[in-house]
Design a protein around this motif. Structure first.
Motif, PDB file in Angstrom:
ATOM      1  N   GLU A 191      40.736  19.405   5.274  1.00  0.00           N
ATOM      2  CA  GLU A 191      41.486  18.487   6.299  1.00  0.00           C
ATOM      3  C   GLU A 191      39.761  18.510   6.532  1.00  0.00           C
ATOM      4  O   GLU A 191      39.491  18.168   7.471  1.00  0.00           O
ATOM      5  N   SER A 239      47.505  15.447   2.636  1.00  0.00           N
ATOM      6  CA  SER A 239      45.777  15.590   2.594  1.00  0.00           C
ATOM      7  C   SER A 239      45.471  14.670   1.158  1.00  0.00           C
ATOM      8  O   SER A 239      44.806  13.922   1.139  1.00  0.00           O
ATOM      9  N   MET A 248      46.626  10.735   2.007  1.00  0.00           N
ATOM     10  CA  MET A 248      45.147  10.683   3.165  1.00  0.00           C
ATOM     11  C   MET A 248      43.538  10.281   2.361  1.00  0.00           C
ATOM     12  O   MET A 248      43.033   9.796   2.518  1.00  0.00           O
ATOM     13  N   ARG A 303      35.179   5.436   8.130  1.00  0.00           N
ATOM     14  CA  ARG A 303      36.879   6.585   8.160  1.00  0.00           C
ATOM     15  C   ARG A 303      37.202   7.502   9.403  1.00  0.00           C
ATOM     16  O   ARG A 303      36.056   7.488  10.235  1.00  0.00           O
ATOM     17  N   ARG A 315      43.854   8.684  10.372  1.00  0.00           N
ATOM     18  CA  ARG A 315      45.045   9.377  10.188  1.00  0.00           C
ATOM     19  C   ARG A 315      45.653  10.099  10.701  1.00  0.00           C
ATOM     20  O   ARG A 315      46.609  10.621  10.160  1.00  0.00           O
ATOM     21  N   GLU A 338      42.184   6.702   2.830  1.00  0.00           N
ATOM     22  CA  GLU A 338      40.438   6.464   3.139  1.00  0.00           C
ATOM     23  C   GLU A 338      40.011   5.982   2.190  1.00  0.00           C
ATOM     24  O   GLU A 338      38.998   5.405   3.216  1.00  0.00           O
TER      25      GLU A 338
END
Length: 385
Positions: free
Chosen positions: A178, A280, A283, A297, A302, A287
């Protein structure tokens, strides 16, 4: 001047006044008197012991220190936690398996790694300022889970310790995934975390739990870390509800307290971690696709992704729970457990408030989060028969 006198003077200067000048004065006093080091450490152990009396556990203290200060302070408090644990063992104080696993995970200051005396003394005083101001938390020591009897107590304790360490490794990989600004690195870290989850699945953990007597529900604290902690708290709440548990989020200190019975709590912790791993990774891929299409981004993407993911996974978990075939002989057991869990929550948290998701504005992020939730593996438990 005595060593305790040096420490007292430093504390009067630095701990009860938050100014930088007073901190420098206290650190200078300590740096100039190496003979005060042992007394300074002993006082730190007392601060840690006082935190235990106020309901804090080792992982809670490490978490709040990491949130408020930095890794230098985390290593210092880790050394204090281990020293206090040795002191308690010498005094005959017996802690439960979860507590011991938490102590085993804390980082410590390595020999020769303290740096110059003034910088180290400054870090210690900053840490003590924080420890001194920790408020009281709900005490989990009186909750019954550590009293679970098992067919092999020593083996069960080793299993809990190994499990806790594995979860720590998985969460560390997630935190790195992250934090990185590179989708490829995030995907690689997430894939490694998923590999660890596959080796330590929910079913395996439940098969290892062979408790033969349970007196009542237990309670554990699970870290709900920034960023996007609100969406993560919603996800944890959904996982807890689907596994006959209740979760109460403490936003200020970055954790949720989950109340339930032993095997259910293990399932919640592992499934929640697994879903974070999956979120995660999904995502990062979403992205990357957005960036390939020319979009930057963004935090909004998010935030919306994880909010949608948490919401949709919660719906799916509810559907799975509703579809589960439960033998009639288990219905009274589940009903009595639900009552016991509710009563325990009321005892620990007599006053709670609901929170609604805020700041969800990115439509593309929401759509991608829903798609990821549809693909997520949520059937982590065996049918109840």
């Amino acid at each position: 001047m005595s060593t305790s006198g040096t420490v007292d003077r430093a504390f009067r200067s630095a701990l009860y006044d938050t100014g930088d000048d007073t901190l420098d004065t206290g650190a200078s006093l300590l740096a100039a008197d190496p003979s005060a080091d042992a007394e300074l450490a002993r006082r730190g152990e007392e601060f840690v012991a006082s935190a235990w009396k106020r309901g804090w556990q080792p992982a809670d203290v490490v978490r709040v220190v990491r949130r408020e200060l930095d890794e230098t302070h985390v290593r210092v408090v880790g050394s204090l936690i281990r020293a206090q644990a040795r002191r308690e063992a010498g005094e005959g104080r017996v802690r439960g398996a979860r507590w011991k696993a938490q102590v085993g995970q804390v980082p410590t200051v390595e020999a020769g790694a303290r740096g110059d005396r003034f910088s180290y003394a400054t870090a210690v005083l900053e840490l003590y300022r924080l420890l001194l101001r920790l408020p009281a938390l709900e005490s989990l020591d009186e909750v019954a889970g550590e009293g679970v009897a098992s067919s092999s107590p020593g083996g069960r304790e080793r299993a809990r310790t190994a499990e806790s360490r594995m979860l720590g490794r998985i969460r560390a990989l997630l935190a790195k995934a992250e934090a990185t600004g590179f989708p490829e690195e995030a995907e690689a870290l997430s894939a490694k975390a998923q590999e660890l989850m596959a080796r330590h699945s929910v079913d395996e953990a439940l098969l290892a739990a062979k408790a033969v007597a349970v007196e009542g529900p237990d309670a554990i604290r699970i870290g709900v870390d920034a960023p996007y902690e609100q969406a993560k708290a919603v996800l944890l709440d959904a996982v807890a509800s689907a596994n006959h548990c209740r979760a109460v989020w403490n936003e200020a200190f970055g954790f949720s307290t989950v109340v339930g019975f032993g095997g259910d709590l293990e399932a919640v912790e592992l499934l929640y971690t697994s879903l974070l791993v999956q979120a995660s990774g999904a995502m990062s891929k979403a992205e990357a696709a957005q960036q390939a299409g020319g979009r930057k981004r963004t935090k909004a993407f998010r935030q919306a992704f994880l909010a949608a993911y948490a919401h949709r996974v919660g719906v799916r978990l509810g559907e799975v729970a509703a579809e589960a075939a439960v033998g009639e002989e288990l219905l009274p057991v589940l009903a009595s457990r639900e009552v016991a869990v509710g009563e325990q929550v009321e005892r620990l948290f007599p006053a709670t408030a609901t929170t609604r998701l805020r700041g969800v504005r990115d439509a593309a992020g929401w759509d991608e989060g829903v798609r990821a939730a549809e693909r997520a593996q949520v059937r982590g438990r065996r049918r109840l028969t």
